[in-house]
Each structure stands twice: as structure tokens, then as C-alpha cells.
Design an enzyme around this catalytic site. Sequence first.
Site, PDB file in Angstrom:
ATOM      1  N   THR A 199      18.997  -5.142   9.556  1.00 50.33           N
ATOM      2  CA  THR A 199      19.503  -5.326   8.196  1.00 50.33           C
ATOM      3  C   THR A 199      19.669  -3.951   7.556  1.00 50.33           C
ATOM      4  O   THR A 199      18.896  -3.040   7.849  1.00 50.33           O
ATOM      5  CB  THR A 199      18.519  -6.203   7.395  1.00 50.33           C
ATOM      6  OG1 THR A 199      18.434  -7.487   8.034  1.00 50.33           O
ATOM      7  CG2 THR A 199      18.975  -6.402   5.969  1.00 50.33           C
ATOM      8  N   LYS A 247      -2.393  -3.290  12.983  1.00 50.30           N
ATOM      9  CA  LYS A 247      -3.360  -3.905  12.063  1.00 50.30           C
ATOM     10  C   LYS A 247      -2.676  -4.814  11.049  1.00 50.30           C
ATOM     11  O   LYS A 247      -3.171  -5.900  10.748  1.00 50.30           O
ATOM     12  CB  LYS A 247      -4.174  -2.820  11.340  1.00 50.30           C
ATOM     13  CG  LYS A 247      -5.272  -2.241  12.229  1.00 50.30           C
ATOM     14  CD  LYS A 247      -6.010  -1.115  11.559  1.00 50.30           C
ATOM     15  CE  LYS A 247      -6.973  -1.607  10.513  1.00 50.30           C
ATOM     16  NZ  LYS A 247      -7.773  -0.482   9.939  1.00 50.30           N
ATOM     17  N   ALA A 267       7.690 -12.737   7.958  1.00 48.17           N
ATOM     18  CA  ALA A 267       8.853 -11.937   8.328  1.00 48.17           C
ATOM     19  C   ALA A 267       8.621 -11.414   9.740  1.00 48.17           C
ATOM     20  O   ALA A 267       7.892 -10.455   9.956  1.00 48.17           O
ATOM     21  CB  ALA A 267       9.033 -10.776   7.346  1.00 48.17           C
ATOM     22  N   TYR A 285       4.861  -2.552  17.560  1.00 49.41           N
ATOM     23  CA  TYR A 285       5.561  -3.404  16.584  1.00 49.41           C
ATOM     24  C   TYR A 285       5.844  -4.775  17.192  1.00 49.41           C
ATOM     25  O   TYR A 285       5.544  -5.807  16.594  1.00 49.41           O
ATOM     26  CB  TYR A 285       6.859  -2.712  16.178  1.00 49.41           C
ATOM     27  CG  TYR A 285       7.662  -3.426  15.113  1.00 49.41           C
ATOM     28  CD1 TYR A 285       7.158  -3.589  13.827  1.00 49.41           C
ATOM     29  CD2 TYR A 285       8.943  -3.908  15.381  1.00 49.41           C
ATOM     30  CE1 TYR A 285       7.902  -4.225  12.840  1.00 49.41           C
ATOM     31  CE2 TYR A 285       9.697  -4.535  14.404  1.00 49.41           C
ATOM     32  CZ  TYR A 285       9.178  -4.693  13.130  1.00 49.41           C
ATOM     33  OH  TYR A 285       9.919  -5.318  12.158  1.00 49.41           O
ATOM     34  N   SER A 302       4.860  -4.402   6.673  1.00 49.56           N
ATOM     35  CA  SER A 302       4.791  -3.733   7.988  1.00 49.56           C
ATOM     36  C   SER A 302       5.756  -2.568   7.989  1.00 49.56           C
ATOM     37  O   SER A 302       6.848  -2.675   7.428  1.00 49.56           O
ATOM     38  CB  SER A 302       5.212  -4.681   9.125  1.00 49.56           C
ATOM     39  OG  SER A 302       5.206  -3.988  10.365  1.00 49.56           O
ATOM     40  N   TYR A 353      -2.001 -21.638  12.653  1.00 48.72           N
ATOM     41  CA  TYR A 353      -2.393 -22.161  11.324  1.00 48.72           C
ATOM     42  C   TYR A 353      -1.613 -23.432  10.996  1.00 48.72           C
ATOM     43  O   TYR A 353      -2.134 -24.331  10.352  1.00 48.72           O
ATOM     44  CB  TYR A 353      -2.169 -21.102  10.225  1.00 48.72           C
ATOM     45  CG  TYR A 353      -3.407 -20.273   9.958  1.00 48.72           C
ATOM     46  CD1 TYR A 353      -3.864 -19.360  10.896  1.00 48.72           C
ATOM     47  CD2 TYR A 353      -4.120 -20.418   8.772  1.00 48.72           C
ATOM     48  CE1 TYR A 353      -5.005 -18.603  10.662  1.00 48.72           C
ATOM     49  CE2 TYR A 353      -5.260 -19.665   8.523  1.00 48.72           C
ATOM     50  CZ  TYR A 353      -5.690 -18.751   9.471  1.00 48.72           C
ATOM     51  OH  TYR A 353      -6.824 -18.021   9.239  1.00 48.72           O
ATOM     52  N   GLY A 398      -4.858 -16.586   5.434  1.00 45.64           N
ATOM     53  CA  GLY A 398      -6.085 -17.064   4.786  1.00 45.64           C
ATOM     54  C   GLY A 398      -5.849 -17.305   3.301  1.00 45.64           C
ATOM     55  O   GLY A 398      -6.315 -18.301   2.738  1.00 45.64           O
ATOM     56  N   GLN A 442      -3.293 -26.051  13.530  1.00 43.01           N
ATOM     57  CA  GLN A 442      -4.705 -26.398  13.298  1.00 43.01           C
ATOM     58  C   GLN A 442      -4.985 -26.809  11.854  1.00 43.01           C
ATOM     59  O   GLN A 442      -5.801 -27.686  11.613  1.00 43.01           O
ATOM     60  CB  GLN A 442      -5.618 -25.230  13.701  1.00 43.01           C
ATOM     61  CG  GLN A 442      -7.077 -25.673  13.763  1.00 43.01           C
ATOM     62  CD  GLN A 442      -7.984 -24.629  14.364  1.00 43.01           C
ATOM     63  OE1 GLN A 442      -7.549 -23.750  15.110  1.00 43.01           O
ATOM     64  NE2 GLN A 442      -9.262 -24.702  14.030  1.00 43.01           N
ATOM     65  N   ASN A 473       0.830  -1.215   0.000  1.00 43.53           N
ATOM     66  CA  ASN A 473       0.000   0.000   0.000  1.00 43.53           C
ATOM     67  C   ASN A 473       0.860   1.259   0.000  1.00 43.53           C
ATOM     68  O   ASN A 473       0.354   2.368   0.110  1.00 43.53           O
ATOM     69  CB  ASN A 473      -0.975   0.009   1.184  1.00 43.53           C
ATOM     70  CG  ASN A 473      -0.269   0.162   2.526  1.00 43.53           C
ATOM     71  OD1 ASN A 473       0.956   0.054   2.601  1.00 43.53           O
ATOM     72  ND2 ASN A 473      -1.022   0.414   3.577  1.00 43.53           N
TER      73      ASN A 473
END
Length: 322
Positions: A175, A91, A114, A145, A75, A159, A102, A162, A32
Site C-alpha cells: 500500500t 515482540k 492487520a 516480520y 508493527s 482466540y 486480551g 477457543q 510507541n
Amino acid sequence: MRIVITGGAGFLGTHLSAKMLSLGHEVLCLDNLLTGRRQNIEALEKNPNFKFADQDVSKPIQIEGAVDAVAHLASPASPPDYLRFPIQTLKVGALGTHNALGLAKAKGARFLLASTSEVYGDPLVNPQPESYWGNVNPIGPRGVYDEAKRFAEALAIAYYRQHALDVRVVRIFNTYGPWMRASDGRVISNFVTQALSGKDITIYGDGSQTRSFCYVSDTVEGITRLLLFDSSSSGSSETGLAEGIHQPVNMGNPREDKVIDIARLVLKMTGSPSKIKFLPLPTDDPKVRCPDISRARKLLGWEPQVSLEEGLAKTIVFFRQA
Ligand code: UDP
């Protein structure tokens, strides 16, 4: 492989996208552009195997066709960035990670998160092995963060447990290198741009805090090995490597330096007349940080190849031309 890279126009995302293209893979870059930049990926956009979509991954992600892997890098990553965008940072770590997981689940794709050395907070153990649980202040300014990434790890591993999703988690230590923004605010980009423009070198605190700096090509090589590791053909039940691949893996350079020594090195290498100026230490700034990379060595045969002096020289050339 057809690989989705979230945050693909950021500092690490740009390098990882370039690496995947060079290996013949197709890259779908989702960004974005909150802290990523379209100019980072200008050259990559000429490659027919690279596609960019302006997408906030905290909103649902729709991708047509097959996807083999999702690398979730999106992020803000520099302290000034995540302090400016605290809610977006939480978020993207929570909702963004959920959406990216998903997507991977729906497509039957491998998933790489990451994560960060910040999951260790202000560590009470040095160097930090992956088994260390950390020392994080959840309501401190950096908590936005640290906790976002800790939640992202918990969600990714859930994930795996399950849904048996093929999850990999890389904990990336400091880095640096080309394609960092000059205004990024992290220490190496600050010191190099300050030295090149003759401005004061801003040391926060007395400069005795330590960090371990990994040149970007080394970090990206390690991430690539983790992402492309084929757990089905590793002969792993004996070595335990297949199980190990779903554990978090530290990626960083085990050479540890004081921030003041980094300032002196940058001054020497640039031949700059800049003076050192001491400013207050930000809240909760970790006093030490150094990766234990035993797991990456064993699992991936990976360790950094580029010395700090070599990496800094390349970074100085980049910022001179930028
Ligand atoms: N730092 C500094 N001067 C700067 C920027 C950062 O002394 O202009 C210090 C900062 O306080 C921290 C270290 O350098 O102790 C590394 O900071 P950075 O923002 O690069 O990343 P961090 O490791 O804190 O996430």
C-alpha cells in the site's frame, strides 16, 4: 463505536483513524512512535473523539471504560524498519497481538488483525489466494516480520476458536500514499523522493520482480468494511458470509507490475532527470506478489477504485509538499 487502534500514528493507522473519526466513531490511538509519528496525527488530535496514548503494546494494555473494537495495526512494516528492529517486530507480532487480543476479550470487543501478504513469503503460486499456505524462510532476515504475522494470525484464530472472539484478519498487500515517511525505505516512497530530488533511482536486483500496489484510500476502505461488517445481520447462514468474516481476507490491487516499470512510470510522471542505479537484491526478496481478491469482492463488495497513475499523482503531490 469506541475503537482502539494500535499503531494508530503509523502510515495506515493514521488513515484508518481519520476514516473512523469521519464516520463518527471514537478512536483511542496507541502507538510507541517507533516507526509511527506524532506529526501524522497532529490534525486528528484536535478532534475531541480522538485520544493518543504513548504505549508499547508489547507491554500490558490498560484501557478505562468500554471498547467496541480493537484494530491491531502496530508493527514496523517496511523491510528496512523490521530489519533494524527485528526483536521489536517479533515482540509486537507475538506479545503485542496477545495483549491486544486480551484487551478485546476483556471488553467483549471485536478484533481486527492487520496481517500481510508477507505470510505468503516468496510465493510459488501467483496470484495468491487466501488458501495458499506460503513459502517463508523462518530464519531469513525477513522471517522476523513474516513469522511474527503468521504467529499473530494463528493466535487470533485460536482466540476465535477457543473464546469465540469476533476476529477478523486482513492480509494487506503493498500500500502507498500520503503520510508514508520519506525515509520509510519502501519502493514507492523511495522512488518518488529520489525522483523529486534528482537522486539515482535505486532498483534492487534487475527490477523484474513484481508487486501489486494499492492506493491507501482503497486499502483503508477495505479494512473499514471488514472491521464494521455486522456478522449478526448478514443473513449469512445461507450465504456463508458470517463464517467467511473470520477467515483471512486479502486486500490489495490485483494489477501486477515489475519494479523497473514502476521506476519508469515515476520518472515519467515527475519529469525527473534521475538515472536508474541497480543495487543487490535483498535476501529472500519475493520474486512475485499479486493478490487474488475474490474473497474481498464476494464478502465485502470491495475492489480498488484508484488507478496506479492517479494514486501516484497524489503521492507525488504529497512528497513535493512534505
Ligand atoms: N525495491 C527497490 N528499490 C528500493 C526499494 C525497494 O527496487 O529503493 C524493491 C524491493 O527489492 C522489492 C520491491 O521493490 O522487490 C518492493 O519493496 P518494498 O520494500 O516496498 O516492499 P516489499 O514488497 O518487499 O515488502
